[in-house]
Design a protein around this motif. Structure first.
Motif, PDB file in Angstrom:
ATOM      1  N   ARG A 536       0.593  -1.058  -0.203  1.00 10.20           N
ATOM      2  CA  ARG A 536       0.017  -0.014   0.010  1.00 10.20           C
ATOM      3  C   ARG A 536       0.900   1.279   0.054  1.00 10.20           C
ATOM      4  O   ARG A 536       0.508   2.294  -0.785  1.00 10.20           O
ATOM      5  N   ASP A 537       1.937   1.208   0.733  1.00 15.70           N
ATOM      6  CA  ASP A 537       2.863   2.411   0.890  1.00 15.70           C
ATOM      7  C   ASP A 537       3.693   2.573  -0.483  1.00 15.70           C
ATOM      8  O   ASP A 537       3.437   3.883  -0.831  1.00 15.70           O
ATOM      9  N   ILE A 538       4.111   1.601  -0.844  1.00 12.03           N
ATOM     10  CA  ILE A 538       4.677   1.689  -2.361  1.00 12.03           C
ATOM     11  C   ILE A 538       3.668   2.281  -3.454  1.00 12.03           C
ATOM     12  O   ILE A 538       4.236   3.248  -4.133  1.00 12.03           O
ATOM     13  N   ILE A 539       2.509   1.645  -3.606  1.00 11.01           N
ATOM     14  CA  ILE A 539       1.580   2.065  -4.500  1.00 11.01           C
ATOM     15  C   ILE A 539       0.936   3.614  -4.288  1.00 11.01           C
ATOM     16  O   ILE A 539       0.611   4.088  -5.407  1.00 11.01           O
ATOM     17  N   ALA A 540       1.022   3.789  -3.310  1.00 11.03           N
ATOM     18  CA  ALA A 540       0.591   5.197  -2.653  1.00 11.03           C
ATOM     19  C   ALA A 540       1.152   6.333  -3.381  1.00 11.03           C
ATOM     20  O   ALA A 540       0.681   7.458  -3.497  1.00 11.03           O
ATOM     21  N   HIS A 541       2.507   6.089  -3.929  1.00  9.06           N
ATOM     22  CA  HIS A 541       3.214   7.148  -4.446  1.00  9.06           C
ATOM     23  C   HIS A 541       2.479   7.513  -5.863  1.00  9.06           C
ATOM     24  O   HIS A 541       2.740   8.776  -6.453  1.00  9.06           O
ATOM     25  N   VAL A 542       1.724   6.861  -6.589  1.00  7.52           N
ATOM     26  CA  VAL A 542       1.046   7.254  -7.655  1.00  7.52           C
ATOM     27  C   VAL A 542       0.003   8.450  -7.267  1.00  7.52           C
ATOM     28  O   VAL A 542      -0.191   9.413  -8.156  1.00  7.52           O
ATOM     29  N   PHE A 570       1.506  -5.256 -10.417  1.00  5.30           N
ATOM     30  CA  PHE A 570       1.532  -5.261  -9.145  1.00  5.30           C
ATOM     31  C   PHE A 570       2.838  -5.270  -8.428  1.00  5.30           C
ATOM     32  O   PHE A 570       3.938  -5.367  -9.589  1.00  5.30           O
ATOM     33  N   THR A 571       3.049  -5.109  -7.217  1.00  3.37           N
ATOM     34  CA  THR A 571       4.183  -5.029  -6.506  1.00  3.37           C
ATOM     35  C   THR A 571       4.648  -6.324  -6.345  1.00  3.37           C
ATOM     36  O   THR A 571       4.249  -7.177  -5.327  1.00  3.37           O
ATOM     37  N   ALA A 572       5.525  -7.032  -7.163  1.00  2.00           N
ATOM     38  CA  ALA A 572       5.746  -8.404  -7.420  1.00  2.00           C
ATOM     39  C   ALA A 572       6.311  -8.793  -6.170  1.00  2.00           C
ATOM     40  O   ALA A 572       6.019 -10.004  -5.371  1.00  2.00           O
ATOM     41  N   SER A 573       7.453  -8.195  -5.560  1.00  2.00           N
ATOM     42  CA  SER A 573       8.123  -8.681  -4.272  1.00  2.00           C
ATOM     43  C   SER A 573       7.035  -8.795  -3.155  1.00  2.00           C
ATOM     44  O   SER A 573       7.117  -9.920  -2.513  1.00  2.00           O
ATOM     45  N   PHE A 574       6.452  -7.842  -2.838  1.00  2.00           N
ATOM     46  CA  PHE A 574       5.249  -8.080  -1.716  1.00  2.00           C
ATOM     47  C   PHE A 574       4.305  -8.804  -1.992  1.00  2.00           C
ATOM     48  O   PHE A 574       3.687  -9.641  -1.041  1.00  2.00           O
ATOM     49  N   TYR A 575       3.998  -9.063  -3.272  1.00  2.00           N
ATOM     50  CA  TYR A 575       2.868  -9.910  -3.565  1.00  2.00           C
ATOM     51  C   TYR A 575       3.286 -11.306  -3.545  1.00  2.00           C
ATOM     52  O   TYR A 575       2.714 -12.208  -2.757  1.00  2.00           O
ATOM     53  N   ASN A 576       4.561 -11.631  -3.991  1.00  2.00           N
ATOM     54  CA  ASN A 576       5.023 -12.970  -3.806  1.00  2.00           C
ATOM     55  C   ASN A 576       5.176 -13.444  -2.199  1.00  2.00           C
ATOM     56  O   ASN A 576       5.045 -14.607  -1.970  1.00  2.00           O
ATOM     57  N   ASP A 587      -7.336 -12.490  -2.582  1.00  2.00           N
ATOM     58  CA  ASP A 587      -7.566 -11.000  -1.622  1.00  2.00           C
ATOM     59  C   ASP A 587      -6.315 -10.398  -1.760  1.00  2.00           C
ATOM     60  O   ASP A 587      -5.581 -10.165  -1.040  1.00  2.00           O
ATOM     61  N   VAL A 588      -6.056 -10.146  -3.158  1.00  2.00           N
ATOM     62  CA  VAL A 588      -4.855  -9.260  -3.476  1.00  2.00           C
ATOM     63  C   VAL A 588      -4.909  -8.029  -4.219  1.00  2.00           C
ATOM     64  O   VAL A 588      -3.866  -7.719  -4.788  1.00  2.00           O
ATOM     65  N   GLU A 589      -6.111  -7.550  -4.109  1.00  2.00           N
ATOM     66  CA  GLU A 589      -6.502  -6.243  -4.702  1.00  2.00           C
ATOM     67  C   GLU A 589      -5.348  -5.044  -4.117  1.00  2.00           C
ATOM     68  O   GLU A 589      -5.051  -4.250  -4.907  1.00  2.00           O
ATOM     69  N   ASP A 590      -4.969  -5.095  -2.849  1.00  2.00           N
ATOM     70  CA  ASP A 590      -4.064  -4.107  -2.326  1.00  2.00           C
ATOM     71  C   ASP A 590      -2.750  -4.101  -2.885  1.00  2.00           C
ATOM     72  O   ASP A 590      -1.693  -3.160  -2.846  1.00  2.00           O
TER      73      ASP A 590
END
Length: 683
Positions: A536-542, A570-576, A587-590
């Motif tokens: 969430r914190d990473i994606i927030a920069h957009v 998606f943010t591959a590292s945190f997703y994996n 439940d991976v929308e975030d």
């Protein structure tokens, strides 16, 4: 990947409107369709005029005759009692202070001066055909009678002031009259009471033996002027010039009006078709961008309409019209490969309808081509005047060239002055580009270059708060510059977008590894956070970037790159990490960006370069094969996730971009030689 172009009607409807406007404003007169030059053969059939016309004298002939006229033209002046009465009465209202006793002497002296007459210090002028005004005598008309007087018997305004000062000084030698007259306004009351009568002067001159006629006889209708193949001598050229002048001035279209309209329709249709194919073969992507397409058509239409109106209303001022401003208006939003052909088509109405169309077309074409290359260096502040002087210089050179090849035809200094005024008008009219920006919601190249200045306040703030992100943005800018040029993309837009695409990282810089401390043992921002929280914190920069862009009034075109540089990936590292820890795959929308998939070629290039630059730091091997595999894998991953589904980029362009990035990485991460160290010798 796909190319999204509008349907044919959406392309052609604006062109139909342009076509209608051109037909409406085209000149409705017949054109003198003969081009000729002294010393060249007459290439047409025998020319026989359809009407009588006067043979005009050349400028050289007129000047020669005027020089032979002795004495010049006697000027006529009308005596104005009203001026005299007003001036004398005004003396009573002057504040002379303690010298009020001088009032009668001043009034008397002024009356004596006006009795002889006062004329202006500036010498009156007439048209060349009337010669110069005589310095010997003048006519003064008073009480409906005109009499001849030596010019020396009347006063000029300056002489009248001196005479009044001398007359009053004789009676009052102890008073500083000059200071008194200046302070009290006595001198201001002395104005000409002899008013120059231009019409009477010209009428009198025409009836006198000194009159120089601008014509030298008449050429009769049905009398052949020149035969096919005959050499155009100076005498024949003079007759042709006279016939052309009379034809353009008086001769109207006497055939069926429907044929004249049909001719205009065909010419307008030809112009529109040429314009369409110029755009189609140079930058067909414009058809899919309505705002840019409408702007291009607007600039073309304005240039053509101005050409038509000048030809219909005031052909003599065509040299002062700044046609080169069209180049600057186009270059602000389009690449040069589009600007030149569109500008060339915009000048065609001059070639078709102006009396000296070839000269005007070539002159403004040369000036426009030069300004395309000089304006980039001289486009700010006072430097725009340097660019205007360069334009003026090019126009004068071409103008003089046409005069020289026309058997030494004299240079028209009036036209040269008009060209200078037109060149200066480019400076005055260029700020209208910002009005066009607003109207069509576009961003000019000049604006993009200003945004790409790394000394701007917002970019300096990014460098201070997130230096790693700033360096990453600089590298991406260099990459998109190379890739953009390789596929003829909008490079100024790409460079500016690269610098601002990660601007949102300023709000939480330590969240991103490029801004974290490299010191061993220093804390990691993501320590203690769950994969979902980190994502969430990473994606927030957009979203943060969009808010910062809006707060700083960045153009919407830049905001589009902020929104699309990650697309819906998606943010591959945190997703994996989340899935590896047993997270719910449903439940991976975030972990997915809430952006938009890139649509334009430029948005695709930035997305690829952003990913390639960031991931290239993880490369362990710097070989051509590794760079090739790395770039191919990065692009394939984006394509596989559907990021290019709506992209306006061809497979060929994508291959060129990939090849360019591979070469760029090889140059950036080339192998370095090991330098031999000097051995220390023990003595």
């Amino acid at each position: 990947m796909q190319i999204s172009t509008p349907k044919i009607p959406r392309r052609l409807l604006p062109l139909a409107i342009v076509f209608a406007i051109l037909v409406l404003f085209m000149p409705r007169t017949a054109k003198f369709n003969y081009d000729y030059r002294k010393g060249s053969p007459w290439p047409y059939e025998n020319l026989v005029p359809e009407f009588d016309f006067p043979i005009l004298k050349t400028e050289e002939q007129l000047m020669e005759e005027l020089e032979r006229v002795d004495g010049g033209t006697v000027p006529y002046y009308r005596y104005s009692e009203e001026v005299v009465n007003n001036s004398v009465k005004s003396i009573q209202g002057l504040d002379l202070g303690k010298y009020a006793r001088l009032r009668p002497a001043i009034a008397s002296g002024m009356a004596d001066i006006y009795a002889k007459g006062v004329i202006s210090d500036a010498k009156e002028k007439l048209d060349r055909s009337y010669g110069v005004l005589s310095d010997e005598v003048i006519y003064i008309q008073r009480n409906k009678r005109a009499a001849e007087y030596p010019r020396t018997e009347v006063y000029k305004v300056s002489d009248a002031k001196n005479q009044l000062l001398a007359d009053v000084s004789r009676a009052y030698p102890d008073v500083n009259l000059d200071s008194l007259f200046k302070r009290s306004g006595v001198y201001d009351l002395i104005v000409p009471n002899l008013v120059f009568d231009r019409s009477m002067t010209e009428l009198s001159h025409a009836e006198s033996a000194a009159y120089v006629s601008p014509t030298s006889g008449y050429w009769s209708a049905e009398q052949k002027i020149v035969s096919k193949g005959d050499m155009v001598t100076p005498e024949i050229a003079q007759i042709l010039d006279s016939y052309k002048a009379e034809y353009n001035k008086m001769y109207g279209y006497e055939g069926p009006r429907v044929l004249l309209w049909l001719g205009d329709i065909l010419l307008a249709l030809a112009l529109v078709v040429i314009l369409y194919f110029c755009v189609y073969f140079t930058h067909r992507e414009i058809f899919g961008k309505p705002k840019r397409y409408y702007y291009l058509l607007t600039v073309f239409t304005l240039t053509a309409v101005v050409s038509f109106l000048v030809e219909r209303i005031a052909p003599s001022i065509v040299y002062v019209i700044p046609f080169t401003i069209t180049v600057l208006y186009l270059q602000a939003f389009f690449p040069k490969r589009v600007v030149l052909p569109v500008y060339l088509v915009s000048l065609l109405p001059l070639l078709l309808f102006s009396g000296n169309g070839v000269e005007l077309f070539f002159m403004f074409l040369c000036a426009g081509v030069v300004s395309m290359n000089t304006f980039k260096q001289f486009n700010r502040g006072w430097k725009q005047f340097l660019n205007a002087l360069i334009i003026f210089g090019v126009e004068v050179v071409v103008f003089a060239g046409f005069r020289l090849i026309d058997a030494g035809r004299s240079l028209m200094w009036v036209n040269v002055l008009q060209l200078f005024g037109g060149a200066m008008l480019t400076v005055a009219l260029y700020p209208l580009i910002y009005v066009f920006e607003r109207i069509f919601n576009l961003v000019s190249t000049t604006r993009l270059e200003e945004l790409a200045d790394t000394n701007s306040k917002l970019l300096r703030e990014l460098n201070a708060k997130a230096p790693g992100t700033f360096q990453h943005s600089l590298q991406v800018m260099n990459m998109v510059d190379e890739a953009g040029h390789s596929v003829h993309a909008n490079v100024p837009l790409l460079r500016a977008a690269a610098l601002y695409h990660d601007i949102g990282k300023m709000r939480n810089p330590l969240c991103f590894i490029e801004n974290s401390s490299r010191t061993p043992g220093s804390p990691n921002y993501h320590d203690g956070k769950s994969p979902r929280e980190s994502a969430r914190d990473i994606i927030a920069h957009v979203q943060d970037g969009l808010e910062i862009a809006k707060a700083n009034s960045l153009p919407n075109e830049i905001s589009d790159f902020i929104l699309t540089h990650h697309g819906t990936s998606f943010t591959a590292s945190f997703y994996n990490q989340y899935l590896n820890e047993g997270g719910d795959p449903n439940d991976v929308e975030d972990f997915f960006y809430k952006g938009r998939k890139p649509r334009t070629k430029e948005e695709v290039i930035l997305m690829i370069c952003d990913s390639v630059e960031a991931a290239s730091r993880t490369l362990k091997e710097y070989t051509p094969a590794s760079f090739d595999k790395f770039v191919e894998d990065m692009v394939a991953a984006k394509d596989k996730s559907g990021q290019f589904e709506q992209a306006e980029i061809t497979i060929r362009e994508m291959n060129i971009v990939k090849a360019t990035l591979k070469t760029y990485l090889q140059q950036l991460y080339h192998e370095r030689i090991e330098y031999t160290q000097r051995e220390e010798k023990n003595n």
